[in-house]
Enzyme design. Structure first.
Site, PDB file in Angstrom:
ATOM      1  N   HIS A 183      -1.818  11.665  -5.929  1.00 49.40           N
ATOM      2  CA  HIS A 183      -1.090  11.802  -4.676  1.00 49.40           C
ATOM      3  C   HIS A 183      -1.075  13.273  -4.255  1.00 49.40           C
ATOM      4  CE1 HIS A 183       1.383   7.832  -5.217  1.00 49.40           C
ATOM      5  NE2 HIS A 183       0.085   7.640  -5.186  1.00 49.40           N
ATOM      6  N   GLU A 232       1.248  15.363  -3.691  1.00 47.56           N
ATOM      7  CA  GLU A 232       2.149  16.246  -4.437  1.00 47.56           C
ATOM      8  C   GLU A 232       1.519  16.655  -5.767  1.00 47.56           C
ATOM      9  OE1 GLU A 232       2.762  13.288  -3.154  1.00 47.56           O
ATOM     10  OE2 GLU A 232       4.841  12.996  -2.570  1.00 47.56           O
ATOM     11  N   CYS A 255       6.789   9.205  -3.781  1.00 44.83           N
ATOM     12  CA  CYS A 255       6.950   7.941  -4.493  1.00 44.83           C
ATOM     13  C   CYS A 255       7.768   8.205  -5.765  1.00 44.83           C
ATOM     14  CB  CYS A 255       5.591   7.349  -4.856  1.00 44.83           C
ATOM     15  SG  CYS A 255       4.804   8.169  -6.253  1.00 44.83           S
ATOM     16  N   CYS A 264       6.061  10.692  -8.096  1.00 42.30           N
ATOM     17  CA  CYS A 264       6.057  12.083  -7.639  1.00 42.30           C
ATOM     18  C   CYS A 264       7.473  12.664  -7.636  1.00 42.30           C
ATOM     19  CB  CYS A 264       5.443  12.185  -6.249  1.00 42.30           C
ATOM     20  SG  CYS A 264       3.675  11.835  -6.244  1.00 42.30           S
TER      21      CYS A 264
END
Lengths: 203, 413
Positions: A61, A63, A100, A103
């Site tokens: 992701h 991040e 999410c 993360c």
């Protein structure tokens, strides 16, 4: 735009727009359109965007990409673990979509100072939507202060901003696949609304 | 604990069937001949949105072979003033059919088991749908499958024990259809803490591993002390502080200078294993990716590209010890079918994963997770969180705890 300028501190909007630029890059690469920037002392020190399709690693992701970029930089500078921890505690993250659960936990583990996100994530959100990893009472989940998140009104405005931005840039190029991603993965409902109303696309 | 055992860890913490949460609804006895009309009308004007498992009508047999019907009109409001807060439509219906409402309780959530459902129906009838997904093992393991689970768990424990100087978490991704190891990994947070400011380790699992360490050292099976005496002379006291998922925040407290060593606060075993399985996927099925010029080896090196001498890369299957029953994924029969991410694969972890790793395993579509020891302070599969029960997620795996006999710690499995 001028009305938005009055609503936000200048840099919040600026950084969120930079995060959106990253989301745009992700779209160009047929990735889920999420982007982020990490800011220290008013300066962007790392950016990231989703790379899950390219890597076939569903944990890549935006991040995680940005965090890895930073750690790599700091490794080259030979920063110690405590120096890294100290720097993270001064950093703010601007991300287009609510982190999410994975993360949010990662951001908590590294001890980032604040998280600003654009739209909520009602499927995986780790900052209130599904789990509230930023505000657990049992553990100092985010050290150095609770993350600031936008109010729902602000989120709505940012959503339409993201929508306008993406709409302007990608009216022609967006494949149906990307639109599905938008619909399913990012919950940017107002993007869809904007696409609908302004481009007349059938979704 | 003397025997191996597999326990399913359900999606929801067990609650006594007779203690399920309820909500108040307004109901009324009705004349059976109006039942159809009333139910149809009520479904329009007062749908029971969050109570889809609750049946609208309750049938009761009374004396003389007659049946008595009652119907739910609407949800009862929180405050006491029921009739005033009631919707106009419902009130009209009530008046025109001369209904006399009463308040009753129904179960708030759909039943998760037959036992719960039977209990629910004592209050008010509900419907029960057994889980639609059926993952092998939830209803029990065959002897052969059990043995296979135990073997892979034993293997994961070996990896955790054999990794460098201190006990870390280990992850093994397995394709259960061919009983084959896809990839393995150990923690790479490099969190070798000095023993001074450590959390006291009281969990039984740590005691067991402590027992293991002393045994194995004296047996000379895995002599950590001699292998790593230069860098970590006092390792015997370090125990489980190296398990990233147990202490995910602790990397920052590191006092010693680790700048020469590869470390990363988020490279927990599960995360590294996922990365490794993705690299394997790109290597085995290169045509489907965008980056075809990158070789598998390159990818695998990437994660430790700091170029430090103390690489802790443990991700690929070349590190597999001589266990004849476990074959490498690469270059073998599994080439034919390419699964989407880790669909259909099992994950073996020595310790229950933290929330970051647990969610990563959702993202990567792991089918079943087996772990040996709970993670009381940070575990996400039953201890602190219970991610397998988050219904809003787009993927669900089944979770099992494997109870491990004591003797695995006292001799080489």
């Amino acid at each position: 735009m001028s009305s938005l300028g009055e609503e936000y501190p200048d840099d919040t909007l600026t950084f969120m727009l930079l995060a959106m630029e990253q989301a745009k890059v992700a779209i160009d690469c047929l990735e889920v359109p999420v982007g982020c920037v990490i800011v220290e002392d008013g300066k962007v020190i790392a950016s990231g965007r989703n790379r899950t399709t390219e890597t076939r690693n569903a944990t890549r992701h935006a991040e995680m990409e940005a965090i890895d970029t930073l750690l790599e930089q700091w490794r080259e500078k030979r920063l110690s673990q405590s120096e890294v921890a100290k720097t993270f505690s001064k950093c703010k993250l601007y991300v287009t979509c609510e982190p999410c659960i994975m993360c949010a936990a990662a951001l908590s583990f590294i001890g980032i100072k604040e998280v600003f996100y654009g739209c909520g994530n009602d499927k995986f959100g780790g900052c209130g939507s599904i789990l509230s990893l930023h505000s657990s009472s049992s553990e100092p989940l985010i050290s150095g202060g609770a993350p600031r998140v936008f109010t729902s009104r602000e989120i709505l405005m940012l959503q339409s901003l993201i929508g306008l931005l993406l709409n302007r840039q990608h009216n022609e190029q967006c494949s149906n696949k990307v639109l599905d991603f938008l619909k399913v993965c990012t919950s940017l409902s107002s993007i869809l609304q904007d696409f609908k109303t302004e481009s007349g696309w059938k979704l | 604990m003397d025997t191996w055992q597999i326990l399913h860890i359900p999606d929801n913490p067990p609650i006594a069937p007779d203690q399920q949460p309820t909500v108040d609804v307004i109901a009324s006895l009705i004349d059976p001949k109006f039942a159809n009309t009333l139910v149809r009308r009520l479904n329009q004007i007062s749908p029971l949105e969050n109570l889809r498992h609750v049946k609208r009508v309750k049938k009761k047999f009374v004396e003389g072979g007659k049946t008595q019907l009652s119907v739910i009109l609407c949800l009862a409001s929180e405050n006491g003033n029921q009739l005033e807060s009631m919707q106009n439509d419902v009130q009209e219906l009530m008046n025109s059919y001369k209904l006399s409402p009463f308040i009753t309780k129904v179960c708030k959530y759909a039943a998760l088991s037959k036992e719960e459902w039977e209990e629910q129906c004592k209050l008010w009838p509900t419907s029960y749908h057994p889980p639609t997904y059926n993952i092998d093992g939830i209803t029990g393991f065959s002897e052969e499958d059990s043995q296979s689970v135990f073997r892979f768990m034993k293997y994961a424990i070996q990896l955790a024990k054999s990794s460098d100087n201190l006990v870390v978490n280990a992850a093994v991704i397995v394709d259960p259809s061919v009983k084959q190891v896809i990839t393995t990994a150990c923690d790479q947070t490099c969190s070798s803490y000095s023993p001074t400011n450590k959390i006291t380790l009281e969990t039984s699992c740590c005691e067991k591993l402590e027992a293991f360490i002393s045994h194995s050292d004296s047996d000379g099976v895995l002599n950590h002390q001699t292998v790593h005496s230069n860098s970590f002379p006092d390792k015997s006291k370090q125990l489980c502080t190296g398990v990233s998922c147990l202490y995910p925040w602790q990397w920052a407290d590191q006092q010693s200078d680790m700048s020469s060593c590869y470390w990363h606060p988020l490279r927990h075993a599960a995360i590294v294993a996922i990365e490794s399985s993705a690299a394997r996927d790109r290597y085995l099925f290169p045509s489907l990716g965008k980056i075809q010029d990158k070789s598998f080896e390159m990818d695998n090196m990437q994660s430790s590209s700091a170029g430090s001498p103390a690489k802790r890369q443990k991700t690929n299957s070349t590190n597999v010890h001589s266990d004849d029953n476990l074959t490498n994924g690469e270059g073998s029969s599994s080439l034919s079918a390419r699964p989407y991410l880790c669909t259909g694969f099992d994950m073996y972890l020595v310790w229950e994963p933290c929330i970051m790793c647990a969610m990563a395993l959702v993202h990567q579509r792991i089918r079943r997770i087996f772990f040996a020891f709970p993670n009381p302070d940070a575990g996400a599969l039953g201890s602190v969180h219970r991610l397998q029960g988050e219904t809003s997620l787009n993927h669900h795996y089944a979770v099992f705890r494997v109870l491990v006999p004591q003797q695995i710690f006292s001799r080489e499995g």
